[in-house]
Design a protein around this motif. Structure first.
Motif, mmCIF file in Angstrom:
data_model
loop_
_atom_site.group_PDB
_atom_site.id
_atom_site.type_symbol
_atom_site.label_atom_id
_atom_site.label_comp_id
_atom_site.label_asym_id
_atom_site.label_seq_id
_atom_site.Cartn_x
_atom_site.Cartn_y
_atom_site.Cartn_z
ATOM 1 N N CYS A 98 0.838 -1.206 0.000
ATOM 2 C CA CYS A 98 0.000 0.000 0.000
ATOM 3 C C CYS A 98 0.867 1.248 0.000
ATOM 4 C CB CYS A 98 -0.928 0.024 1.213
ATOM 5 S SG CYS A 98 -2.218 -1.223 1.137
ATOM 6 N N SER A 99 1.934 1.214 0.787
ATOM 7 C CA SER A 99 2.751 2.411 0.898
ATOM 8 C C SER A 99 3.503 2.706 -0.404
ATOM 9 C CB SER A 99 3.648 2.304 2.142
ATOM 10 O OG SER A 99 4.980 2.476 1.824
ATOM 11 N N LEU A 100 4.004 1.672 -1.086
ATOM 12 C CA LEU A 100 4.669 1.900 -2.382
ATOM 13 C C LEU A 100 3.670 2.414 -3.421
ATOM 14 C CD1 LEU A 100 7.183 -1.069 -2.627
ATOM 15 C CD2 LEU A 100 7.732 1.349 -2.974
ATOM 16 N N ALA A 101 2.490 1.787 -3.464
ATOM 17 C CA ALA A 101 1.480 2.210 -4.441
ATOM 18 C C ALA A 101 1.106 3.671 -4.234
ATOM 19 C CB ALA A 101 0.241 1.318 -4.336
ATOM 20 N N GLN A 102 0.988 4.080 -2.970
ATOM 21 C CA GLN A 102 0.620 5.466 -2.690
ATOM 22 C C GLN A 102 1.768 6.424 -3.023
ATOM 23 O OE1 GLN A 102 -2.235 6.693 -2.257
ATOM 24 N NE2 GLN A 102 -1.672 8.803 -1.732
ATOM 25 N N THR A 103 3.006 5.965 -2.811
ATOM 26 C CA THR A 103 4.172 6.780 -3.181
ATOM 27 C C THR A 103 4.142 7.096 -4.677
ATOM 28 O OG1 THR A 103 5.458 5.669 -1.484
ATOM 29 C CG2 THR A 103 6.708 6.880 -3.134
ATOM 30 N N TRP A 104 3.835 6.085 -5.492
ATOM 31 C CA TRP A 104 3.770 6.288 -6.941
ATOM 32 C C TRP A 104 2.626 7.231 -7.306
ATOM 33 C CZ3 TRP A 104 4.305 0.314 -7.129
ATOM 34 C CH2 TRP A 104 5.656 -0.029 -6.966
ATOM 35 N N ARG A 105 1.513 7.123 -6.614
ATOM 36 C CA ARG A 105 0.393 8.033 -6.874
ATOM 37 C C ARG A 105 0.787 9.457 -6.535
ATOM 38 N NH1 ARG A 105 -4.474 7.705 -4.100
ATOM 39 N NH2 ARG A 105 -5.622 8.300 -5.958
ATOM 40 N N ASN A 106 1.501 9.601 -5.416
ATOM 41 C CA ASN A 106 1.918 10.940 -4.995
ATOM 42 C C ASN A 106 2.867 11.580 -6.003
ATOM 43 O OD1 ASN A 106 0.389 10.875 -2.690
ATOM 44 N ND2 ASN A 106 2.071 10.156 -1.370
ATOM 45 N N GLU A 107 3.599 10.752 -6.742
ATOM 46 C CA GLU A 107 4.488 11.262 -7.786
ATOM 47 C C GLU A 107 3.719 11.640 -9.037
ATOM 48 O OE1 GLU A 107 8.052 9.052 -8.883
ATOM 49 O OE2 GLU A 107 7.965 8.061 -6.939
ATOM 50 N N GLY A 108 2.431 11.382 -9.035
ATOM 51 C CA GLY A 108 1.614 11.730 -10.198
ATOM 52 C C GLY A 108 1.569 10.635 -11.240
ATOM 53 N N LEU A 109 2.106 9.469 -10.900
ATOM 54 C CA LEU A 109 2.038 8.348 -11.846
ATOM 55 C C LEU A 109 0.599 7.830 -11.886
ATOM 56 C CD1 LEU A 109 5.414 6.675 -10.876
ATOM 57 C CD2 LEU A 109 4.909 8.142 -12.832
ATOM 58 N N GLN A 110 0.275 7.130 -12.948
ATOM 59 C CA GLN A 110 -1.131 6.734 -13.148
ATOM 60 C C GLN A 110 -1.664 5.866 -12.011
ATOM 61 O OE1 GLN A 110 -0.472 3.682 -16.636
ATOM 62 N NE2 GLN A 110 -2.238 3.106 -15.412
ATOM 63 N N ASP A 111 -2.952 6.026 -11.766
ATOM 64 C CA ASP A 111 -3.619 5.196 -10.771
ATOM 65 C C ASP A 111 -3.658 3.760 -11.244
ATOM 66 O OD1 ASP A 111 -4.113 6.976 -8.823
ATOM 67 O OD2 ASP A 111 -6.291 7.036 -9.060
ATOM 68 N N MET A 112 -3.462 2.858 -10.329
ATOM 69 C CA MET A 112 -3.610 1.441 -10.676
ATOM 70 C C MET A 112 -3.928 0.703 -9.388
ATOM 71 S SD MET A 112 0.112 -0.001 -10.530
ATOM 72 C CE MET A 112 0.807 0.203 -8.899
ATOM 73 N N SER A 113 -4.487 -0.489 -9.554
ATOM 74 C CA SER A 113 -4.814 -1.248 -8.357
ATOM 75 C C SER A 113 -3.633 -2.121 -7.985
ATOM 76 C CB SER A 113 -6.060 -2.093 -8.600
ATOM 77 O OG SER A 113 -5.778 -3.070 -9.577
ATOM 78 N N ILE A 114 -3.555 -2.432 -6.709
ATOM 79 C CA ILE A 114 -2.458 -3.252 -6.234
ATOM 80 C C ILE A 114 -3.039 -4.502 -5.572
ATOM 81 C CG2 ILE A 114 -2.217 -2.054 -3.988
ATOM 82 C CD1 ILE A 114 0.741 -2.798 -6.095
ATOM 83 N N ALA A 115 -2.623 -5.670 -6.077
ATOM 84 C CA ALA A 115 -3.161 -6.930 -5.570
ATOM 85 C C ALA A 115 -2.162 -7.581 -4.625
ATOM 86 C CB ALA A 115 -3.472 -7.869 -6.728
ATOM 87 N N VAL A 116 -2.677 -8.031 -3.480
ATOM 88 C CA VAL A 116 -1.837 -8.640 -2.447
ATOM 89 C C VAL A 116 -2.358 -10.044 -2.144
ATOM 90 C CG1 VAL A 116 -1.168 -8.463 -0.010
ATOM 91 C CG2 VAL A 116 -1.198 -6.410 -1.435
ATOM 92 N N ASN A 117 -1.450 -11.005 -2.068
ATOM 93 C CA ASN A 117 -1.842 -12.388 -1.756
ATOM 94 C C ASN A 117 -2.083 -12.567 -0.265
ATOM 95 O OD1 ASN A 117 -1.472 -14.010 -4.374
ATOM 96 N ND2 ASN A 117 0.394 -12.771 -4.247
ATOM 97 N N ILE A 118 -3.179 -13.252 0.057
ATOM 98 C CA ILE A 118 -3.573 -13.473 1.446
ATOM 99 C C ILE A 118 -3.627 -14.972 1.723
ATOM 100 C CG2 ILE A 118 -5.498 -13.172 3.075
ATOM 101 C CD1 ILE A 118 -4.116 -10.555 2.415
#
Ligand code: C2E
Ligand code: CA
Ligand code: CA
Ligand code: CA
Length: 279
Positions: A98-118
């Motif tokens: 979650c934290s990496l995905a949000q870092t990329w969003r904060n840089e203005g990179l395109q939105d995308m979903s992030i899938a995590v194995n449970i």
């Protein structure tokens, strides 16, 4: 008594002893790995088949062992599950992804979903809801961009607990995907029981496409069922153009596999996001 003694002594053959020893060592080292920051995540992109756009990524756990190098998840996740260590490790994965995905969003990179194995062990309402809320709150990632991948066997292991846990997760706005579809118990009843957003067709079906008639028919049927139930379909393990073309023809929604990209280190994945955002 002597007889028994002989029999139980036989249990400790050098081989078994070595295996038990390896497990014990792995368990100790896994505990240490969390403290010493030896885990990392790789990201494998997922593309929309119709438009070719990158729409998401699956986070895949990696363990860089100080002496033995990179240990693949298949070799340590079973032990993490048996020892319960998958709970703190799984929490680390969620937080980190979650934290990496949000870092990329904060840089203005395109939105995308992030899938995590449970893992099955994580599918407990008290644990999973708290862990997910913590990862979202800590990162600031919007809930709808997080997706949890759960296997059939994890859902079947404890159906009542799974039903209430996944309902709670769904209420948060987090998406749910069924992983390795068709390889487990394969009872279609649970597709009705759990509110799932996505279905991932296992690569054992994709492998035979398009030539293998059985794989082709099964894949077509699975996509049909999923769509009728309002689920999007992801095909995993796509390695050839012919597989991709066939899946596009079957109206499969999303694609993931070596044909497009192997799981990438965060920086390489970030570069891919930058490159794809350029045009
Ligand atoms: P999975 O969830 O089915 O993940 C897909 C696996 O297929 C990944 O292996 C990925 O590298 C591999 N793969 C992707 N595209 C292709 C392809 O085109 N061809 C082939 N042959 N393989 C492809 P990986 O990364 O070794 O992970 C193995 C398994 O370990 C995962 O299978 C998942 O069950 C488990 N795993 C990985 N990360 C985590 C995690 O954070 N938590 C839990 N609980 N399990 C995890
Ligand atoms: Ca998966
Ligand atoms: Ca899978
Ligand atoms: Ca798997």
């Amino acid at each position: 008594a002597k007889e028994n003694g002989r029999n139980s002594y036989q249990f400790f053959t050098p081989e078994l002893n070595e295996r038990a020893q390896t497990r014990l060592t792995l368990e100790t080292e896994l505990r240490r790995a969390l403290l010493r920051d030896e885990f990392s995540l790789h990201f494998q992109p997922q593309f929309d088949l119709a438009s070719g756009r990158l729409v998401g990524a699956e986070a895949l756990l990696r363990w860089q062992h100080p002496d033995r190098g990179m240990i693949p998840p298949d070799q340590f996740i079973p032990i993490a599950e048996e020892t319960g260590l998958i709970l703190p490790i799984g929490a680390w994965v969620l937080r980190h992804a979650c934290s990496l995905a949000q870092t990329w969003r904060n840089e203005g990179l395109q939105d995308m979903s992030i899938a995590v194995n449970i893992s099955a062990l994580q599918v407990r309402r008290d644990i999973l809801e708290t862990t997910v809320l913590d990862a979202l709150g800590n990162s600031g990632l919007p809930a709808h961009l997080l997706e949890l991948e759960v296997t059939e066997s994890a859902l079947m292991a404890n159906q009542d607990e799974a039903t209430s846990t996944l309902a709670a997760i769904h209420t948060l706005g987090v998406k749910l995907a069924i992983d390795d579809f068709g390889t487990g118990y394969s009872s279609l009843a649970y597709l009705k029981r759990f509110k799932l957003d996505k279905l991932k067709i296992d690569r054992t079906f994709v492998r035979g496409l398009p030539e293998d008639a059985e794989d082709a028919h099964l894949t077509e049927a699975i996509i049909g069922i999923a769509h009728h139930m309002g689920m999007a379909v992801v095909a995993e393990g796509i390695e050839t153009e012919a597989q991709a073309a066939f899946l596009t023809h079957l109206k499969c929604d999303l694609a993931q596999g070596y044909l497009y990209a192997k799981p990438l280190k965060p920086e390489a994945f970030r570069q891919l996001l930058i490159k794809l955002g350029d045009h």
